[in-house]
Design a protein around this motif. Sequence first.
Motif, PDB file in Angstrom:
ATOM      1  N   LEU A  16       0.838  -1.195   0.000  1.00 13.22           N
ATOM      2  CA  LEU A  16       0.000   0.000   0.000  1.00 13.22           C
ATOM      3  C   LEU A  16       0.876   1.249   0.000  1.00 13.22           C
ATOM      4  CD1 LEU A  16      -2.796  -0.830   2.617  1.00 13.22           C
ATOM      5  CD2 LEU A  16      -3.108  -0.512   0.159  1.00 13.22           C
ATOM      6  N   ALA A  17       0.448   2.255  -0.746  1.00 15.47           N
ATOM      7  CA  ALA A  17       1.108   3.557  -0.690  1.00 15.47           C
ATOM      8  C   ALA A  17       0.529   4.322   0.505  1.00 15.47           C
ATOM      9  CB  ALA A  17       0.880   4.331  -1.978  1.00 15.47           C
ATOM     10  N   VAL A  18       1.377   4.657   1.472  1.00 24.08           N
ATOM     11  CA  VAL A  18       0.946   5.277   2.723  1.00 24.08           C
ATOM     12  C   VAL A  18       1.315   6.755   2.724  1.00 24.08           C
ATOM     13  CG1 VAL A  18       1.175   5.242   5.249  1.00 24.08           C
ATOM     14  CG2 VAL A  18       1.263   3.093   3.952  1.00 24.08           C
ATOM     15  N   GLY A  19       0.356   7.587   3.139  1.00 21.50           N
ATOM     16  CA  GLY A  19       0.630   9.001   3.364  1.00 21.50           C
ATOM     17  C   GLY A  19       0.445   9.332   4.829  1.00 21.50           C
ATOM     18  N   VAL A  20       1.424   9.988   5.434  1.00 20.34           N
ATOM     19  CA  VAL A  20       1.414  10.280   6.866  1.00 20.34           C
ATOM     20  C   VAL A  20       1.149  11.772   7.086  1.00 20.34           C
ATOM     21  CG1 VAL A  20       2.742  10.244   9.018  1.00 20.34           C
ATOM     22  CG2 VAL A  20       3.033   8.410   7.335  1.00 20.34           C
ATOM     23  N   VAL A  21       0.064  12.053   7.807  1.00 24.35           N
ATOM     24  CA  VAL A  21      -0.298  13.427   8.179  1.00 24.35           C
ATOM     25  C   VAL A  21      -0.450  13.467   9.702  1.00 24.35           C
ATOM     26  CG1 VAL A  21      -1.957  15.292   7.848  1.00 24.35           C
ATOM     27  CG2 VAL A  21      -1.659  13.586   6.026  1.00 24.35           C
ATOM     28  N   SER A  22       0.535  13.863  10.464  1.00 26.57           N
ATOM     29  CA  SER A  22       1.827  14.391  10.072  1.00 26.57           C
ATOM     30  C   SER A  22       2.925  13.556  10.737  1.00 26.57           C
ATOM     31  CB  SER A  22       1.928  15.837  10.539  1.00 26.57           C
ATOM     32  OG  SER A  22       1.885  15.884  11.963  1.00 26.57           O
ATOM     33  N   ALA A  23       4.198  13.923  10.436  1.00 23.44           N
ATOM     34  CA  ALA A  23       5.329  13.138  10.907  1.00 23.44           C
ATOM     35  C   ALA A  23       5.761  13.560  12.308  1.00 23.44           C
ATOM     36  CB  ALA A  23       6.504  13.272   9.941  1.00 23.44           C
ATOM     37  N   GLY A  24       4.827  13.489  13.247  1.00 23.09           N
ATOM     38  CA  GLY A  24       5.152  13.762  14.646  1.00 23.09           C
ATOM     39  C   GLY A  24       5.704  12.515  15.314  1.00 23.09           C
ATOM     40  N   ARG A  25       5.681  12.509  16.650  1.00 18.95           N
ATOM     41  CA  ARG A  25       6.235  11.371  17.381  1.00 18.95           C
ATOM     42  C   ARG A  25       5.540  10.066  17.036  1.00 18.95           C
ATOM     43  NH1 ARG A  25       7.097  13.520  23.634  1.00 18.95           N
ATOM     44  NH2 ARG A  25       8.614  15.172  23.159  1.00 18.95           N
ATOM     45  N   VAL A  26       4.201  10.124  16.921  1.00 11.52           N
ATOM     46  CA  VAL A  26       3.434   8.904  16.648  1.00 11.52           C
ATOM     47  C   VAL A  26       3.420   8.587  15.155  1.00 11.52           C
ATOM     48  CG1 VAL A  26       1.198   7.767  16.883  1.00 11.52           C
ATOM     49  CG2 VAL A  26       2.003   9.303  18.680  1.00 11.52           C
ATOM     50  N   GLY A  27       3.090   9.566  14.332  1.00 13.77           N
ATOM     51  CA  GLY A  27       2.951   9.313  12.909  1.00 13.77           C
ATOM     52  C   GLY A  27       4.215   8.779  12.265  1.00 13.77           C
ATOM     53  N   SER A  28       5.361   9.333  12.633  1.00  7.24           N
ATOM     54  CA  SER A  28       6.612   8.887  12.017  1.00  7.24           C
ATOM     55  C   SER A  28       6.934   7.442  12.399  1.00  7.24           C
ATOM     56  CB  SER A  28       7.765   9.815  12.422  1.00  7.24           C
ATOM     57  OG  SER A  28       7.943   9.825  13.831  1.00  7.24           O
ATOM     58  N   VAL A  29       6.659   7.077  13.656  1.00  4.40           N
ATOM     59  CA  VAL A  29       6.970   5.720  14.122  1.00  4.40           C
ATOM     60  C   VAL A  29       5.993   4.701  13.541  1.00  4.40           C
ATOM     61  CG1 VAL A  29       7.089   4.244  16.168  1.00  4.40           C
ATOM     62  CG2 VAL A  29       8.141   6.506  16.196  1.00  4.40           C
ATOM     63  N   VAL A  30       4.690   5.028  13.544  1.00  2.00           N
ATOM     64  CA  VAL A  30       3.717   4.102  12.958  1.00  2.00           C
ATOM     65  C   VAL A  30       3.966   3.968  11.454  1.00  2.00           C
ATOM     66  CG1 VAL A  30       1.266   3.655  12.543  1.00  2.00           C
ATOM     67  CG2 VAL A  30       2.007   4.553  14.755  1.00  2.00           C
ATOM     68  N   GLY A  31       4.334   5.061  10.799  1.00  2.00           N
ATOM     69  CA  GLY A  31       4.702   4.975   9.387  1.00  2.00           C
ATOM     70  C   GLY A  31       5.877   4.043   9.171  1.00  2.00           C
ATOM     71  N   ALA A  32       6.870   4.115  10.060  1.00  5.35           N
ATOM     72  CA  ALA A  32       8.029   3.221   9.960  1.00  5.35           C
ATOM     73  C   ALA A  32       7.622   1.774  10.184  1.00  5.35           C
ATOM     74  CB  ALA A  32       9.095   3.644  10.967  1.00  5.35           C
ATOM     75  N   ALA A  33       6.670   1.547  11.114  1.00  5.23           N
ATOM     76  CA  ALA A  33       6.193   0.191  11.363  1.00  5.23           C
ATOM     77  C   ALA A  33       5.458  -0.362  10.148  1.00  5.23           C
ATOM     78  CB  ALA A  33       5.279   0.183  12.584  1.00  5.23           C
ATOM     79  N   LEU A  34       4.685   0.483   9.459  1.00  3.46           N
ATOM     80  CA  LEU A  34       4.012   0.048   8.239  1.00  3.46           C
ATOM     81  C   LEU A  34       5.031  -0.265   7.135  1.00  3.46           C
ATOM     82  CD1 LEU A  34       1.032   2.569   8.249  1.00  3.46           C
ATOM     83  CD2 LEU A  34       0.853   0.072   8.454  1.00  3.46           C
ATOM     84  N   THR A  35       6.114   0.496   7.092  1.00  9.67           N
ATOM     85  CA  THR A  35       7.180   0.203   6.132  1.00  9.67           C
ATOM     86  C   THR A  35       7.785  -1.165   6.416  1.00  9.67           C
ATOM     87  OG1 THR A  35       7.694   2.555   5.861  1.00  9.67           O
ATOM     88  CG2 THR A  35       9.395   0.982   5.215  1.00  9.67           C
ATOM     89  N   ARG A  36       8.046  -1.447   7.678  1.00  4.26           N
ATOM     90  CA  ARG A  36       8.583  -2.757   8.052  1.00  4.26           C
ATOM     91  C   ARG A  36       7.621  -3.887   7.667  1.00  4.26           C
ATOM     92  NH1 ARG A  36      11.420  -2.739  14.052  1.00  4.26           N
ATOM     93  NH2 ARG A  36      13.270  -1.529  13.487  1.00  4.26           N
ATOM     94  N   ALA A  37       6.315  -3.567   7.681  1.00  2.00           N
ATOM     95  CA  ALA A  37       5.310  -4.568   7.347  1.00  2.00           C
ATOM     96  C   ALA A  37       5.170  -4.780   5.840  1.00  2.00           C
ATOM     97  CB  ALA A  37       3.963  -4.158   7.939  1.00  2.00           C
ATOM     98  N   GLY A  38       5.903  -4.014   5.040  1.00  3.27           N
ATOM     99  CA  GLY A  38       5.891  -4.208   3.600  1.00  3.27           C
ATOM    100  C   GLY A  38       5.196  -3.142   2.803  1.00  3.27           C
TER     101      GLY A  38
END
Length: 300
Positions: A16-38
Amino acid sequence: MDQQRSGASRRPASRLAVGVVSAGRVGSVVGAALTRAGHRVVAASAVSDDSLARAARHLPGAEILTPPDVVAAADLVLVAVPDDAIAPLVASLPVRPGQIWVHTSGALGAAALRPARDAGALTVALAPAMTFTGRDEDLERLGGISWAITGEAEARFVGEALVLEMGGEPEHVDEADRARYHAALVYAANHLMTLVNDAADQLRAIGIANPERLMEPLVSASLDNALRHGDAALTGPVSRGDAGTVARHLRALAGTDIAETYRAMARRTAERALESGRLKSADAEGLLDVLAHPDTEESQ
């Protein structure tokens, strides 16, 4: 059959193409976790220097865009802004039917994403039961934690799949229960920090140079005991009905910032001790009298 095909078309794909709004403490980490998930974080919004640094560290492949452009680039829109900003922000952004919209607030359910749902998106509230400090260990702490999932049936399915992909444990929470759910976590996590830091201040005030080192074994053992054994793990003067010791504590703390907090917590501890049978009614009388009357003086 058509319903099954519709559900299948909205299940998380491997990329999936993921868009993060916004890259704060939570958004950046959850975005990274989704990246790890593929999945692929293709875009993120970030304004402050801290957010830009987090995006560079956790979302290195993401293009930094305005929120509307982030949404336009995404199959999955991750909204990670303060609670009160979620609904008005979502109402202001373009929605593409068929997108998946997720927010990470613990206190709010899927209703905060209603404008996106009304525009044809699948919406789900997906909150990790974890504290985020902005440090590198935040990402590693996500493994195995629980996530509160709220949404309609198909959305819950998608949320559960995303959580499992990130190595988490899904916990379904009804829309009406989100505030109580979040209050319980805040009561345990945030207030625990206040209690520990207040205690450290008291020790520091009497000359103990490193109160954190002194308290760490005791506090860690107490937390572990509470989580594993509940009220059966309670120890200390309240559980013994030791009114004299509690009275001495109150006199020693008189005039400090924590005097009334100590009294309130001791009273609540006594109530739980009585309810669980750790404290007998006969032993509680003197203790409750001390807690009810600030000026009670116990004989030494």
